[in-house]
Motif scaffolding. Structure first.
Motif, mmCIF file in Angstrom:
data_model
loop_
_atom_site.group_PDB
_atom_site.id
_atom_site.type_symbol
_atom_site.label_atom_id
_atom_site.label_comp_id
_atom_site.label_asym_id
_atom_site.label_seq_id
_atom_site.Cartn_x
_atom_site.Cartn_y
_atom_site.Cartn_z
ATOM 1 N N VAL A 37 2.377 4.707 6.049
ATOM 2 C CA VAL A 37 1.340 5.644 5.610
ATOM 3 C C VAL A 37 2.036 6.806 4.905
ATOM 4 C CG1 VAL A 37 -0.608 7.066 6.315
ATOM 5 C CG2 VAL A 37 -0.066 4.975 7.582
ATOM 6 N N CYS A 38 1.716 6.969 3.615
ATOM 7 C CA CYS A 38 2.442 7.899 2.741
ATOM 8 C C CYS A 38 1.561 9.079 2.373
ATOM 9 C CB CYS A 38 2.859 7.142 1.489
ATOM 10 S SG CYS A 38 3.601 8.171 0.229
ATOM 11 N N HIS A 39 2.198 10.219 2.120
ATOM 12 C CA HIS A 39 1.473 11.418 1.742
ATOM 13 C C HIS A 39 0.594 11.217 0.505
ATOM 14 C CE1 HIS A 39 1.842 15.411 3.578
ATOM 15 N NE2 HIS A 39 1.029 15.716 2.592
ATOM 16 N N SER A 40 1.055 10.391 -0.438
ATOM 17 C CA SER A 40 0.253 10.239 -1.659
ATOM 18 C C SER A 40 -1.051 9.488 -1.373
ATOM 19 C CB SER A 40 1.054 9.590 -2.790
ATOM 20 O OG SER A 40 1.569 8.367 -2.394
ATOM 21 N N ASP A 41 -1.116 8.774 -0.235
ATOM 22 C CA ASP A 41 -2.387 8.151 0.144
ATOM 23 C C ASP A 41 -3.484 9.201 0.328
ATOM 24 O OD1 ASP A 41 -1.392 5.560 0.164
ATOM 25 O OD2 ASP A 41 -0.734 5.695 2.235
ATOM 26 N N GLY A 71 -2.349 1.781 0.640
ATOM 27 C CA GLY A 71 -1.192 1.249 1.355
ATOM 28 C C GLY A 71 -0.197 0.611 0.410
ATOM 29 N N HIS A 72 0.964 1.302 0.182
ATOM 30 C CA HIS A 72 1.942 0.761 -0.772
ATOM 31 C C HIS A 72 3.315 0.529 -0.142
ATOM 32 C CE1 HIS A 72 1.709 5.184 -1.278
ATOM 33 N NE2 HIS A 72 3.007 5.090 -1.173
ATOM 34 N N GLU A 73 3.479 0.793 1.168
ATOM 35 C CA GLU A 73 4.766 0.496 1.832
ATOM 36 C C GLU A 73 4.571 -0.762 2.671
ATOM 37 O OE1 GLU A 73 6.140 3.905 4.021
ATOM 38 O OE2 GLU A 73 6.866 4.894 2.220
ATOM 39 N N THR A 157 10.234 1.076 0.527
ATOM 40 C CA THR A 157 9.597 0.758 -0.754
ATOM 41 C C THR A 157 8.897 1.959 -1.402
ATOM 42 O OG1 THR A 157 7.526 0.049 0.265
ATOM 43 C CG2 THR A 157 9.230 -1.638 -0.047
ATOM 44 N N CYS A 158 8.667 3.037 -0.607
ATOM 45 C CA CYS A 158 8.179 4.278 -1.253
ATOM 46 C C CYS A 158 9.019 5.461 -0.804
ATOM 47 C CB CYS A 158 6.703 4.543 -0.990
ATOM 48 S SG CYS A 158 6.179 6.100 -1.748
ATOM 49 N N SER A 159 8.936 5.776 0.483
ATOM 50 C CA SER A 159 9.698 6.911 0.985
ATOM 51 C C SER A 159 11.184 6.763 0.625
ATOM 52 C CB SER A 159 9.507 6.965 2.504
ATOM 53 O OG SER A 159 10.432 7.812 3.095
ATOM 54 N N GLY A 346 8.923 12.033 10.268
ATOM 55 C CA GLY A 346 9.320 10.699 9.825
ATOM 56 C C GLY A 346 8.105 9.937 9.296
ATOM 57 N N ARG A 347 7.936 8.679 9.738
ATOM 58 C CA ARG A 347 6.884 7.832 9.183
ATOM 59 C C ARG A 347 6.036 7.185 10.266
ATOM 60 N NH1 ARG A 347 5.823 9.017 4.225
ATOM 61 N NH2 ARG A 347 6.053 7.403 2.667
ATOM 62 N N ILE A 348 4.725 7.054 9.999
ATOM 63 C CA ILE A 348 3.886 6.203 10.838
ATOM 64 C C ILE A 348 3.570 4.951 10.025
ATOM 65 C CG2 ILE A 348 1.636 5.956 11.939
ATOM 66 C CD1 ILE A 348 1.705 8.890 12.621
HETATM 67 ZN ZN LIG Z 1 4.263 6.620 -1.213
#
Ligand SMILES: [Zn+2]
Ligand SMILES: [Zn+2]
Length: 352
Positions: A37-41, A71-73, A157-159, A346-348
């Motif tokens: 889950v990325c900030h740009s979402d 969802g891109h990761e 793949t993104c972060s 970090g990342r979820i």
């Molecule tokens: Zn991203």
């Protein structure tokens, strides 16, 4: 297939079911293992990027149609392949490079897909990984992640690629120099972890959140600064070459205050790399650019070369993992709310 989708811009995602897609031509159907889950979402969910001064870049006008699956990761397993999808086999477990061009223009034909004017990036322009299945246009976007945990592998793949490709833009700086990383969220923290493999110089980190500064120190930053502190610019410059300032700064926030902080901390002939998409405009005095010989450049995700280099690097085991937590896909709206509130370290990743 089941997906959590944007039905209306700015509203919570909603569950929707559709028939499983059948891969055509070179397409590959992946069963999603998990998706970061990325900030740009957050920006895509809202339906626009803030250009400052009340101006918006609206995704609907860029051709993004609703309903849309974010969802891109993505990491997953190949479950079906089209007749021309040579190189992909059912059962392959791969991360998915989501930054995909039209495939037809001169840039795409030469492998410069990020320069394409008609991107069809997964989760951004076409349907992504907040689903149990995702369709990938070609096997070349599938990268082997070896025995890295899938929950971590997807974040590259993104972060990861965003951090890696931004760092590469400062790889020319010598060991006597300093690079300032501004913002130690998921991407900034990844940059701190990757820096020893990409940069020759030392890295310091600026963040307004004490918890994130602590995480950056633990990840290997040589010093941390609170960029909301009026004395931070002077304190940071004091640890740089001749006290002149940093040779490079990477702004992983992309807000008016962070861009200004970055410019203020640079030495002459320094380079500012802007990565974050927070938004707004930065009123920076123009004479500074010629007088201080500054370079400003943008950095956006990365290309297939970057992801291949990065996954090879990560598979050597020399890159420490960022903190990753897993949650069910059904909880995606709560996860997005936590990210929006700045509560995620970090990342979820979500699992269908
Ligand atoms: Zn991203
Ligand atoms: Zn193209």
């Amino acid at each position: 297939m089941h997906a959590m989708q944007i039905i209306e811009w700015g509203r919570p995602l909603e569950p929707r079911d559709a028939p499983d897609p059948q891969p055509q031509g070179s397409e590959v159907l992946m069963k999603v293992t998990c998706c970061g889950v990325c900030h740009s979402d957050l920006h895509i969910q809202e339906g626009y990027f803030d250009l400052g001064g009340g101006n918006k870049l609206e995704l609907g006008k860029l051709g993004v149609k609703l309903p849309h699956t974010l969802g891109h990761e993505i990491v997953g397993e190949v479950v079906a392949v089209g007749p021309q999808a040579a190189g992909a086999r059912v059962g392959d477990r791969r991360v998915v490079h989501p930054w995909i061009g039209c495939g037809a223009c001169d840039f795409c034909q030469r492998g410069e897909e990020l320069l394409c004017g008609s991107m069809r990036s997964l989760g951004a322009r076409t349907n992504g990984g907040y689903a149990d299945h995702v369709l990938v246009p070609h096997p070349r976007y599938l990268i082997d992640y070896g025995d890295i945990a899938p929950e971590l592998a997807c974040t590259y793949t993104c972060s990861g690629i965003t951090a890696y490709s931004a760092l590469k833009k400062l790889a020319h700086l010598g060991p006597e120099e300093t690079v300032v990383i501004i913002g130690a969220g998921g991407v900034g923290l990844n940059a701190v972890m990757l820096a020893p493999a990409v940069l020759k110089c030392r890295v310091v980190v600026a963040d307004i959140d004490a918890r994130k500064r602590e995480a950056a120190l633990a990840a290997g930053a040589s010093a941390v600064f609170d960029n909301s502190d009026p004395g931070a610019v002077a304190a940071l410059k004091a640890v740089t070459r001749s006290g002149a300032g940093a040779g490079g700064a990477i702004d992983f926030v992309g807000a008016p205050a962070t861009a200004r902080f970055a410019v203020d901390t640079l030495r002459k002939a320094g380079t500012l790399v802007i990565v974050g998409l927070f938004g707004g405009t930065a009123p920076i005095p123009l004479p500074l650019f010629p007088q201080r010989i500054l370079t400003v450049r943008g950095s956006y995700v990365g290309d297939l070369t970057d992801i291949s280099e990065l996954m090879a690097l990560v598979r050597t085991g020399k890159v420490p993992p960022i903190p990753v937590a897993s949650r069910p896909l059904a909880e995606i709206n709560n996860v997005l709310a936590e990210l929006r509130a700045g509560q995620v370290l970090g990342r979820i990743v979500v699992k269908p």
